[in-house]
Design a protein around this motif. Structure first.
Motif, PDB file in Angstrom:
ATOM      1  N   ARG A   1       0.830  -1.204   0.000  1.00 18.44           N
ATOM      2  CA  ARG A   1       0.000   0.000   0.000  1.00 18.44           C
ATOM      3  C   ARG A   1       0.865   1.255   0.000  1.00 18.44           C
ATOM      4  N   TRP A   2       0.221   2.335  -0.412  1.00 13.88           N
ATOM      5  CA  TRP A   2       0.823   3.676  -0.366  1.00 13.88           C
ATOM      6  C   TRP A   2      -0.096   4.554   0.481  1.00 13.88           C
ATOM      7  N   ILE A   3       0.511   5.373   1.320  1.00 12.48           N
ATOM      8  CA  ILE A   3      -0.270   6.246   2.207  1.00 12.48           C
ATOM      9  C   ILE A   3      -0.263   7.664   1.658  1.00 12.48           C
ATOM     10  N   ILE A   4      -1.458   8.250   1.500  1.00 19.06           N
ATOM     11  CA  ILE A   4      -1.559   9.666   1.115  1.00 19.06           C
ATOM     12  C   ILE A   4      -1.984  10.449   2.350  1.00 19.06           C
ATOM     13  N   MET A   5      -1.402  11.634   2.490  1.00 14.72           N
ATOM     14  CA  MET A   5      -1.701  12.464   3.645  1.00 14.72           C
ATOM     15  C   MET A   5      -1.657  13.915   3.220  1.00 14.72           C
ATOM     16  N   PHE A   6      -2.703  14.667   3.541  1.00 13.18           N
ATOM     17  CA  PHE A   6      -2.661  16.088   3.221  1.00 13.18           C
ATOM     18  C   PHE A   6      -3.570  16.865   4.146  1.00 13.18           C
ATOM     19  N   ASP A   7      -3.259  18.150   4.284  1.00 12.31           N
ATOM     20  CA  ASP A   7      -4.060  19.017   5.142  1.00 12.31           C
ATOM     21  C   ASP A   7      -4.693  20.108   4.298  1.00 12.31           C
ATOM     22  N   GLY A   8      -5.562  20.908   4.920  1.00 14.32           N
ATOM     23  CA  GLY A   8      -6.302  21.921   4.179  1.00 14.32           C
ATOM     24  C   GLY A   8      -7.202  21.267   3.157  1.00 14.32           C
ATOM     25  N   ALA A   9      -7.597  20.020   3.393  1.00 18.33           N
ATOM     26  CA  ALA A   9      -8.267  19.250   2.359  1.00 18.33           C
ATOM     27  C   ALA A   9      -9.772  19.392   2.357  1.00 18.33           C
ATOM     28  N   SER A  10     -10.347  19.583   3.519  1.00 10.60           N
ATOM     29  CA  SER A  10     -11.797  19.651   3.554  1.00 10.60           C
ATOM     30  C   SER A  10     -12.250  20.320   4.832  1.00 10.60           C
ATOM     31  N   SER A  11     -12.913  21.431   4.713  1.00 10.92           N
ATOM     32  CA  SER A  11     -13.396  22.145   5.897  1.00 10.92           C
ATOM     33  C   SER A  11     -14.902  21.993   6.045  1.00 10.92           C
ATOM     34  N   SER A  12     -15.500  21.046   5.332  1.00  9.18           N
ATOM     35  CA  SER A  12     -16.914  20.766   5.473  1.00  9.18           C
ATOM     36  C   SER A  12     -17.084  19.273   5.667  1.00  9.18           C
ATOM     37  N   GLU A  13     -18.325  18.827   5.726  1.00  5.63           N
ATOM     38  CA  GLU A  13     -18.585  17.402   5.892  1.00  5.63           C
ATOM     39  C   GLU A  13     -18.410  16.636   4.590  1.00  5.63           C
TER      40      GLU A  13
ATOM     41  N   LEU B   1      -8.777   2.093  -3.526  1.00  9.73           N
ATOM     42  CA  LEU B   1      -8.900   2.901  -2.311  1.00  9.73           C
ATOM     43  C   LEU B   1      -9.169   2.019  -1.106  1.00  9.73           C
ATOM     44  N   GLY B   2      -8.370   2.211  -0.045  1.00 11.78           N
ATOM     45  CA  GLY B   2      -8.600   1.530   1.221  1.00 11.78           C
ATOM     46  C   GLY B   2      -9.296   2.472   2.189  1.00 11.78           C
ATOM     47  N   GLN B   3      -8.772   2.554   3.395  1.00  7.45           N
ATOM     48  CA  GLN B   3      -9.359   3.444   4.393  1.00  7.45           C
ATOM     49  C   GLN B   3      -9.139   4.905   4.008  1.00  7.45           C
ATOM     50  N   VAL B   4     -10.128   5.729   4.286  1.00 11.53           N
ATOM     51  CA  VAL B   4     -10.000   7.179   4.167  1.00 11.53           C
ATOM     52  C   VAL B   4     -10.430   7.774   5.498  1.00 11.53           C
ATOM     53  N   LEU B   5      -9.498   8.384   6.209  1.00 11.45           N
ATOM     54  CA  LEU B   5      -9.765   8.948   7.530  1.00 11.45           C
ATOM     55  C   LEU B   5      -9.689  10.464   7.434  1.00 11.45           C
ATOM     56  N   THR B   6     -10.730  11.142   7.904  1.00 10.73           N
ATOM     57  CA  THR B   6     -10.797  12.595   7.777  1.00 10.73           C
ATOM     58  C   THR B   6     -11.119  13.227   9.124  1.00 10.73           C
ATOM     59  N   ASP B   7     -10.364  14.246   9.471  1.00 10.86           N
ATOM     60  CA  ASP B   7     -10.674  15.085  10.632  1.00 10.86           C
ATOM     61  C   ASP B   7     -11.078  16.448  10.088  1.00 10.86           C
ATOM     62  N   HIS B   8     -12.381  16.676   9.945  1.00 12.51           N
ATOM     63  CA  HIS B   8     -12.863  17.919   9.336  1.00 12.51           C
ATOM     64  C   HIS B   8     -12.506  19.142  10.173  1.00 12.51           C
ATOM     65  N   ALA B   9     -12.492  18.977  11.486  1.00 13.83           N
ATOM     66  CA  ALA B   9     -12.217  20.123  12.349  1.00 13.83           C
ATOM     67  C   ALA B   9     -10.815  20.663  12.139  1.00 13.83           C
ATOM     68  N   ARG B  10      -9.876  19.775  11.767  1.00 11.02           N
ATOM     69  CA  ARG B  10      -8.478  20.196  11.594  1.00 11.02           C
ATOM     70  C   ARG B  10      -8.005  20.080  10.143  1.00 11.02           C
ATOM     71  N   ASP B  11      -8.953  19.831   9.231  1.00  6.90           N
ATOM     72  CA  ASP B  11      -8.628  19.785   7.798  1.00  6.90           C
ATOM     73  C   ASP B  11      -7.543  18.755   7.483  1.00  6.90           C
ATOM     74  N   MET B  12      -7.670  17.553   8.050  1.00  8.44           N
ATOM     75  CA  MET B  12      -6.682  16.503   7.830  1.00  8.44           C
ATOM     76  C   MET B  12      -7.328  15.317   7.132  1.00  8.44           C
ATOM     77  N   VAL B  13      -6.616  14.729   6.177  1.00 10.72           N
ATOM     78  CA  VAL B  13      -7.061  13.509   5.501  1.00 10.72           C
ATOM     79  C   VAL B  13      -5.883  12.549   5.397  1.00 10.72           C
ATOM     80  N   VAL B  14      -6.122  11.298   5.764  1.00  8.39           N
ATOM     81  CA  VAL B  14      -5.152  10.218   5.576  1.00  8.39           C
ATOM     82  C   VAL B  14      -5.880   9.109   4.825  1.00  8.39           C
ATOM     83  N   ALA B  15      -5.269   8.583   3.764  1.00 15.39           N
ATOM     84  CA  ALA B  15      -5.927   7.555   2.968  1.00 15.39           C
ATOM     85  C   ALA B  15      -4.923   6.486   2.544  1.00 15.39           C
TER      86      ALA B  15
END
Length: 347
Positions: free
Chosen positions: A187-199, A212-226
């Motif tokens: 697998r390859w891990i993608i990580m980025f911020d400022g990605a989504s400030s909404s639901e 696509l495997g897991q997609v984990l999002t923290d909307h409050a802090r604009d973080m996505v790990v996939a």
């Protein structure tokens, strides 16, 4: 690297005695004691108020010439002086910058491994090291398998960034050529911020040799790990070419900053970033920039020419660790319609 601690009053300068007496700041004194080398060198250069051109001129006059590119690489952490002529130049550089003799040299430590061993080293910083001050990122990373990431050599990476007629980033298409340095990498891990400030999360669309495997999002802090899962686990020495897109819905307020960057935790042999603007609305200005792992710029930005089809690109060879990015001034002020802030993906 440890050594005798110098007591420094808050806000005062430390006076360090070497071959001559020189006054250095408390910040620089601490960095010369603790490192890392690139941070100490960068602070020493800033404290000297000398440009890289002036430093180069003085080193040449002392019979130890060093290119501006090498000086820039040293202070960014992309390279370290290791060859005998570079180490001799470093001794003269300490004198030019007014730091104690041997202070910078003592921070170098053992030579770094090169080639495949360098990239596949178990000493590579973990993904979480880049996010130590971000509790959300560290927490997301604990929920995903990153065990093989440091054992994947980055051979080439090509980003195509699509920008609309308002100068806003709309889509990123990425192609990576990577090689497994052990059996079982899957697998390859993608990580980025400022990605989504909404639901509404960004759309991640696998295109080639992955799903696509897991997609984990923290909307409050604009973080996505996939996770991008390979079609099968790789054998040691095997290469794979993966391709995917990130399409972001308009979610946040428009920002004045128009940019895109990659943060490289491990070296990549070739990185190409291509920009595709609306041909009818090319940017007024576009340039590329280089930063260290903290994001601080370490080189003069380089202007990029946009052709009549709205295209331009920038290239980095044997790059990392550090930040490589592009930024642009839109053709006209963007409309007040909601837009999504640009992400800062991690490679």
């Amino acid at each position: 690297m440890t050594g005798p601690k110098t007591e420094i009053r808050p806000g005062a300068s430390a006076v360090v005695r070497g071959d001559r007496e020189s006054s250095i700041s408390a910040e620089l004194a601490e960095l010369l004691r603790t490192g890392p080398f690139e941070a100490a060198l960068r602070t020493a250069i800033r404290s000297s108020r000398l440009s890289l051109e002036r430093i180069q001129h003085r080193l040449r006059a002392r019979g130890t010439p060093v290119s501006i590119t090498a000086l820039s690489y040293w202070q960014s952490g992309r390279r370290r002086p290791e060859r005998p002529d570079s180490l001799l130049a470093l001794q003269q550089l300490e004198s030019v910058l007014g730091v104690p003799e041997g202070a910078l040299s003592a921070l170098l430590g053992p030579p770094r491994p090169r080639g495949r061993t360098r990239q596949a080293s178990s000493d590579a910083p973990p993904l979480s090291a880049f996010w130590a001050d971000n509790e959300s990122a560290v927490e997301l990373l604990t929920r995903i398998d990153t065990s093989h990431d440091s054992k994947l050599t980055r051979l080439s990476h090509h980003d195509v960034v699509h920008v609309d007629d308002q100068g806003e980033l709309r889509k990123i298409r990425t192609r990576k050529l990577i090689r497994a340095e052990c059996n079982g990498a899957d697998r390859w891990i993608i990580m980025f911020d400022g990605a989504s400030s909404s639901e509404t999360p960004p759309i991640i669309r696998p295109i080639r040799s992955c799903r696509l495997g897991q997609v984990l999002t923290d909307h409050a802090r604009d973080m996505v790990v996939a996770e991008l899962l390979f079609d099968r686990a790789l054998a040691r020495g095997e290469t794979i070419l993966i391709e995917y897109e990130i399409i972001e819905p308009p979610t946040g307020l428009n920002e004045d900053d128009h940019s895109f960057c990659r943060v490289f935790r491990l070296p990549v042999r070739q990185y190409v970033i291509e920009l595709q603007f609306d041909p009818a609305h090319p940017p007024r200005k576009c340039d590329s920039y280089v930063g260290d792992s903290s994001g601080q710029e370490v080189e003069q930005p380089k202007p990029l020419a946009v052709d009549r089809y709205g295209r331009t690109h920038a290239v980095a060879l044997d790059f990392g660790m550090g930040v490589f990015g592009v930024r642009w001034d839109p053709d006209a002020p963007a409309s007040p319609a909601p837009q999504q802030p640009s992400p800062a993906p991690r490679a």
